[in-house]
Structure formats: structure tokens, C-alpha cells
Write an enzyme that holds these catalytic residues in place. Structure first.
Site, PDB file in Angstrom:
ATOM      1  N   THR A  13      91.474  -4.736  57.080  1.00  0.00           N
ATOM      2  CA  THR A  13      91.815  -3.986  55.868  1.00  0.00           C
ATOM      3  C   THR A  13      93.308  -4.091  55.579  1.00  0.00           C
ATOM      4  O   THR A  13      93.721  -4.263  54.422  1.00  0.00           O
ATOM      5  CB  THR A  13      91.444  -2.498  56.057  1.00  0.00           C
ATOM      6  N   GLU A  72      83.243  -2.617  75.583  1.00  0.00           N
ATOM      7  CA  GLU A  72      82.329  -3.604  74.995  1.00  0.00           C
ATOM      8  C   GLU A  72      82.836  -5.052  75.044  1.00  0.00           C
ATOM      9  O   GLU A  72      82.052  -5.992  75.076  1.00  0.00           O
ATOM     10  CB  GLU A  72      82.011  -3.228  73.539  1.00  0.00           C
ATOM     11  N   GLY A  93      83.666  -7.185  54.175  1.00  0.00           N
ATOM     12  CA  GLY A  93      83.590  -8.295  53.221  1.00  0.00           C
ATOM     13  C   GLY A  93      84.025  -7.842  51.829  1.00  0.00           C
ATOM     14  O   GLY A  93      84.589  -6.759  51.664  1.00  0.00           O
ATOM     15  N   ILE A 130      89.657   2.878  66.091  1.00  0.00           N
ATOM     16  CA  ILE A 130      89.260   3.816  67.142  1.00  0.00           C
ATOM     17  C   ILE A 130      89.711   3.285  68.502  1.00  0.00           C
ATOM     18  O   ILE A 130      89.922   4.039  69.440  1.00  0.00           O
ATOM     19  CB  ILE A 130      87.727   4.057  67.077  1.00  0.00           C
ATOM     20  N   ASP A 131      89.911   1.950  68.588  1.00  0.00           N
ATOM     21  CA  ASP A 131      90.269   1.329  69.871  1.00  0.00           C
ATOM     22  C   ASP A 131      91.728   1.548  70.266  1.00  0.00           C
ATOM     23  O   ASP A 131      92.134   1.152  71.357  1.00  0.00           O
ATOM     24  CB  ASP A 131      90.026  -0.187  69.821  1.00  0.00           C
TER      25      ASP A 131
HETATM   26  P1  ATP Z   1      87.546  -2.296  61.998  1.00  0.00           P
HETATM   27  O1  ATP Z   1      87.650  -3.646  62.634  1.00  0.00           O
HETATM   28  O2  ATP Z   1      88.368  -1.266  62.692  1.00  0.00           O
HETATM   29  O3  ATP Z   1      86.160  -1.842  61.762  1.00  0.00           O
HETATM   30  P2  ATP Z   1      88.714  -3.650  59.770  1.00  0.00           P
HETATM   31  O4  ATP Z   1      89.559  -3.168  58.643  1.00  0.00           O
HETATM   32  O5  ATP Z   1      89.363  -4.662  60.664  1.00  0.00           O
HETATM   33  O6  ATP Z   1      88.216  -2.363  60.537  1.00  0.00           O
HETATM   34  P3  ATP Z   1      86.982  -5.637  58.577  1.00  0.00           P
HETATM   35  O7  ATP Z   1      85.530  -5.559  58.291  1.00  0.00           O
HETATM   36  O8  ATP Z   1      87.485  -6.748  59.419  1.00  0.00           O
HETATM   37  O9  ATP Z   1      87.352  -4.216  59.208  1.00  0.00           O
HETATM   38  O10 ATP Z   1      87.796  -5.689  57.208  1.00  0.00           O
HETATM   39  C1  ATP Z   1      87.703  -4.670  56.214  1.00  0.00           C
HETATM   40  C2  ATP Z   1      87.964  -5.229  54.856  1.00  0.00           C
HETATM   41  O11 ATP Z   1      89.145  -6.012  54.834  1.00  0.00           O
HETATM   42  C3  ATP Z   1      86.825  -6.114  54.384  1.00  0.00           C
HETATM   43  O12 ATP Z   1      86.495  -5.721  53.074  1.00  0.00           O
HETATM   44  C4  ATP Z   1      87.398  -7.519  54.456  1.00  0.00           C
HETATM   45  O13 ATP Z   1      86.911  -8.336  53.404  1.00  0.00           O
HETATM   46  C5  ATP Z   1      88.878  -7.306  54.291  1.00  0.00           C
HETATM   47  N1  ATP Z   1      89.638  -8.314  55.046  1.00  0.00           N
HETATM   48  C6  ATP Z   1      89.482  -8.611  56.343  1.00  0.00           C
HETATM   49  N2  ATP Z   1      90.333  -9.598  56.722  1.00  0.00           N
HETATM   50  C7  ATP Z   1      91.026  -9.941  55.615  1.00  0.00           C
HETATM   51  C8  ATP Z   1      92.060 -10.906  55.325  1.00  0.00           C
HETATM   52  N3  ATP Z   1      92.541 -11.717  56.274  1.00  0.00           N
HETATM   53  N4  ATP Z   1      92.519 -10.987  54.045  1.00  0.00           N
HETATM   54  C9  ATP Z   1      92.030 -10.170  53.095  1.00  0.00           C
HETATM   55  N5  ATP Z   1      91.073  -9.239  53.305  1.00  0.00           N
HETATM   56  C10 ATP Z   1      90.574  -9.123  54.526  1.00  0.00           C
END
Ligand code: ATP
Ligand code: MG
Length: 475
Positions: free
Chosen positions: A195, A322, A168, A222-223
Site C-alpha cells: 500500500t 508462518e 490488487g 501486524i508483523d
Molecule cells: P499487508 O501485506 O500487510 O497485508 P499490503 O499493503 O502490503 O498489506 P498488498 O496486498 O501487497 O498489501 O497491497 C495493497 C495494495 O497496494 C493493493 O491494492 C496493491 O495493488 C497495491 N500495491 C502493492 N504493491 C504495489 C506497488 N509496488 N506499486 C503500486 N501499488 C502497489
């Protein structure tokens, strides 16, 4: 070896859109700052690099996405080859870089941080490197920490992330305001699909404001579900550790009467960890992944197979990713529809559900007592430091991304494509996820190794083809 249509790449690049040769290029700072001065790459005078035969990667070097080319097939998609360029677009003493880590943990994040810091410092003489703490929101809610080679010296031996992480809190305007206010001109963003989507927004805003800032993403998952690249960092380590959990389950079930082991592994939408750990361990009787719909009852179903295996061997081990069987759990568990802080749907816990189902099947339907051992090693796997292979891989990734940012590329990510590191547009790694191809050779190898049912009845074949047609990469 002979290429009938061969012509110099430079000419091919120019004609790329009208031809069977496609270059998926990444943006360069000079696209929107055309008068940016360039400088000789400091590696010209580096003791280590000046003796390398071809120190610099030519602007014309590209990496092919498909290396198996059949006669008359188009040459297809290419990416720019990563590596140091002869000219750089930042004076090292004027660089102020920052690093941020977001999303879940994965082995190797600390190695990437370390090698970005050491790469910038040792290769380019950059000294001003900031760590943004606790993910995106750290840009505007936390003070920065100074990163030096000394500070990061042994962090690769530890799991987690030195900079901490969060979900977030992505506010593009506030983040870019902060980048500008702090005078940051290189932003290195380590994180998963969410991210990287955030990184794309930051790059777009930076470009809109005409800031002299390179935005670079290092994909983390990691996936191993990131499209285009061969493999994501931490994946090898995860498979190795997953294998240990499988081994523990095997030891447990072998030592008791009618032992049934269930190991739940990571894999929200892609079953790569489960598939590779199963193939590596050879102790698994059945591997269930999200891509392959399975069923419990009836001919060719899971129960029938487990009955037979238990009768034959006196014990069995099941690996489940999962994300597998979510539709079954959803049908039996009251809908909660919860989301995490980043808006990702939280998965239902399939491990305990499957354990209960199998326990009921044997004790109630088959009237056969079993010894159930359920292992969920998820957090243990995520938290370990990366192994030797991943450490080297993380080093190459970090150095490639540093070379790219110094050379003025922006809005890009990096990763190996057919084992050559390449610069890849961010959108290419976020638009689709890589999944296990059920009609591919690796899944066939797994089925041949475990001898488990494929769960593909004639009415499911269409589903499988539909799933596979969504894939852009397969192993
Ligand atoms: P993982 O899923 O491997 O744990 P991730 O990067 O997908 O990693 P998220 O929690 O989905 O993890 O997102 C990480 C950060 O990217 C958060 O701070 C989130 O607010 C931001 N983020 C996610 N989706 C968006 C988007 N569509 N636009 C802008 N920022 C985003
Ligand atoms: Mg994600």
C-alpha cells in the site's frame, strides 16, 4: 549531556549533507507549488491546545534515529518531528479529505480511521471527509461514504475496517484522475508495504500534475516488520492475543499424557510476534522464526531438543511463525508458486507440515505415542479490536498524520522513532523490512528464556551474519 559539536539545528540542517548530521526530510507542497498561501493554525484559538506550553512544533525540531551515541560516532540520521505547525497550507473549510484502507486486516485500523476523522474535525474544523471503500480500486469503482465524528464514533471497539479493504487494483492514473475529479486535497492511506508503495506512486503523479493535494501514509503491519519506526500499530494487541493461544495450547498439553502443542503465528518474513509472545508467555519450549534457519535431525537439532524436553516435563509447546521453515515445506510439497491479487507470493503452510513431522518422529522413530494439539489463531488475532495501548498509539499516529498534512507535508508516513513521532519519507519504510536480529539482545533473551538450541552450527554462522547485515533496524 555535553555535545562538543553542538550548533543550532537550523545551521546543521543547511549543512546536513556535508556533515555527520543527516536529515531525511519529507516533501512539502511548497516544493512544487512555491506560491501557496499559508494560514494561521486554528489550534491558536483552540481551548484545549492554546494552554499547551509549546503548542507548535518548530520547523527545526528533529528526531534522531540513533539515540545511543558513542564518542566520536557520527550523529547520523534524523527525521522531522511530527506535530502541529504554526502555519497550515489548507483553509479548513476548503479541505476535502479522503481515507482508504488496503491490504490485510490488523487490530487498530478502525481507531486510526476514527481519529483521523475526529482529529481533522475537532482540531482543524474540517467537515468534508470521504471514505473510499474496498481499497485502492474503490477510488474508481465505488461511491464514497461521508465520514463524520458521529459515523465513526464507536468503530474503535470493532475489529476489521469500516471502509473494507482489498488487494490488487492499483491503477495510479485512474486513482489520481479520481482524486482530481472529486476535488480531494488530502489523501490518507492506511496499509502495509504494498500500500505504501502505491501511495508513493500516487504522490509522484500528484506532484507531476502540480495538484494541491497532500498524500500521507499510515503504515500498517501486524508483523511489526516496518523499518525505522519503533513499533507498528496492532502489534501489542496481536502479541497479547497470541499469548492467549499459547496459553490454550499449554493448558491442553499439560492435561494429557505426552502432550505436544504447536501454535502457528503470523510473521511472513519477521518473527516479532512469535518472539514477543514467547517471551511474554514463558510457556513456550521452542520458538521458530523465519530469520533463524533450523534443522530437525542430528546433534543440536529440533528433534533432539524435543525428545529431551518431553522426557523432562511430559509436555511441550512449540511456536512457529508462518514464514519459518519454508524451504523444508517447499522441498516436500509440490511447487505451486501461487500469488495473491497484489502479486505477493503465497506462503506454504508450515504448521500442518511441522505437526506431521513431529508426530512421525515420536510415533514412528521414537515409538512413543503423543497427543498433538495444533492451533492456528491467525484470523482470530487479526480480527480483534485494538487494546488500550494500541488505541492510544493509533490516536497519536492519526493526529500526527493530520498535523502533517495540514502543515503541507506530502509523500510522507508517520511513526514513532525512539518514542517521538516523526515524519518519514515513504521510501524509507518500503525499501527494507525490519527483521529480528539474531545477534541482537532480544533474540538472546528469548534463547535464554526457552533454553532452546540456537541452531547456529559453525557452517550457518556466515548465513546469520549475512542475514543480519541486511537489517537496518533491530530490537
Ligand atoms: P499487508 O501485506 O500487510 O497485508 P499490503 O499493503 O502490503 O498489506 P498488498 O496486498 O501487497 O498489501 O497491497 C495493497 C495494495 O497496494 C493493493 O491494492 C496493491 O495493488 C497495491 N500495491 C502493492 N504493491 C504495489 C506497488 N509496488 N506499486 C503500486 N501499488 C502497489
Ligand atoms: Mg505486504
Amino acid at each position: 549531556f555535553s555535545r562538543p559539536n553542538h550548533r543550532p539545528i537550523a545551521a546543521a540542517l543547511q549543512q546536513s549533507q556535508n556533515d555527520d548530521f543527516v536529515l531525511e526530510d519529507v516533501p512539502h507542497l511548497t516544493n512544487f507549488l512555491p506560491n501557496l498561501p499559508s494560514y494561521p493554525n486554528p489550534l491558536h484559538s483552540s481551548q484545549a491546545y492554546s494552554i499547551v506550553k509549546n503548542t507548535f512544533v518548530s520547523q527545526e525540531d528533529v528526531v534522531a534515529q540513533n539515540i545511543v551515541i558513542r564518542k566520536d560516532n557520527p550523529r547520523g540520521v534524523h527525521f522531522r518531528r511530527a506535530g502541529p505547525r504554526e502555519k497550515v497550507y489548507f483553509k479548513p473549510e476548503e479541505v476535502r479529505a479522503c481515507i482508504v484502507t488496503c491490504g490485510g486486516l490488523c487490530p487498530g485500523i478502525n481507531t486510526v480511521i476514527r481519529e483521523i476523522v475526529c482529529g481533522l474535525n475537532n482540531m482543524y474544523g474540517v467537515e468534508d471527509i470521504l471514505g473510499i471503500e474496498e481499497g485502492y480500486r474503490g477510488f474508481y469503482s465505488k461511491n464514497t461514504v461521508r465520514l463524520t465524528p458521529k459515523v465513526v464514533n464507536d468503530i474503535h471497539k470493532r475489529g476489521g475496517t469500516l471502509l473494507r479493504t482489498s488487494r490488487g487494483g492499483h491503477d495510479t492514473q485512474k486513482i489520481v484522475d479520481n482524486i482530481a475529479d472529486r476535488g480531494i486535497n488530502q489523501v490518507y492511506i492506511i496499509g502495509g508495504d504494498g500500500t505504501q508503495r502505491g501511495a508513493a506512486r500516487i504522490y509522484e503523479e500528484v506532484e507531476k500534475r502540480g495538484l494541491h493535494v497532500a498524500v500521507a501514509g499510515i503504515p500498517k503491519t501486524i508483523d511489526n516488520d516496518i523499518a525505522v519506526i519503533d513499533k507498528s500499530f496492532g502489534f501489542d494487541t496481536a502479541v497479547e492475543e497470541a499469548q492467549r493461544a499459547i496459553n490454550a495450547a499449554h493448558v491442553e498439553v499439560e492435561s494429557v499424557e505426552n502432550g505436544v502443542g504447536i501454535v502457528k503465528l503470523m510473521g511472513r518474513y519477521s518473527g516479532f510476534i512469535a518472539m514477543f509472545a514467547t517471551l511474554a508467555s514463558r510457556d513456550v519450549d521452542c520458538c521458530l522464526i523465519p530469520e533463524s534457519p533450523f534443522y530437525l535431525e542430528g546433534r543440536g537439532g529440533l528433534y533432539e531438543f524435543l525428545d529431551q524436553r518431553l522426557k523432562e516435563n511430559g509436555h511441550l509447546v512449540i511456536v512457529i511463525a508462518e514464514g519459518a521453515g519454508q524451504e523444508y515445506v517447499a522441498a516436500e510439497v509440490p511447487a505451486v508458486n501461487q500469488k495473491d491479487a497484489s502479486g505477493n507470493k503465497l506462503l506454504l503452510d508450515v504448521g500442518p507440515w511441522l505437526s506431521d513431522k513431529i508426530k512421525d518422529h515420536f510415533t514412528k522413530a521414537q515409538k512413543m505415542p503423543i497427543n498433538m494439539k495444533y492451533i492456528d489463531p491467525t484470523y482470530m488475532i487479526r480480527a480483534i479490536p485494538s487494546n488500550a495501548a494500541d488505541n492510544i498509539y493509533c490516536t497519536l499516529l492519526a493526529h500526527s498524520v493530520v498535523h502533517g498534512a495540514m502543515a503541507g507535508y506530502t509523500g510522507f508516513t508517520v511513526g514513532p522513532v525512539n518514542s517521538r513521532h516523526a515524519y518519514i519519507p515513504i521510501s524509507r519504510v518500503t525499501e527494507k523490512q525490519k527483521t529480528v536480529e539474531l545477534t541482537g539482545r532480544m533474540w538472546a533473551r528469548l534463547l535464554a528464556s526457552t533454553n532452546q538450541p540456537s541452531f547456529i552450527s559453525s557452517d550457518l554462522e556466515g548465513v546469520v551474519q549475512g542475514i543480519d547485515s541486511l537489517n537496518i533496524t533491530s530490537i
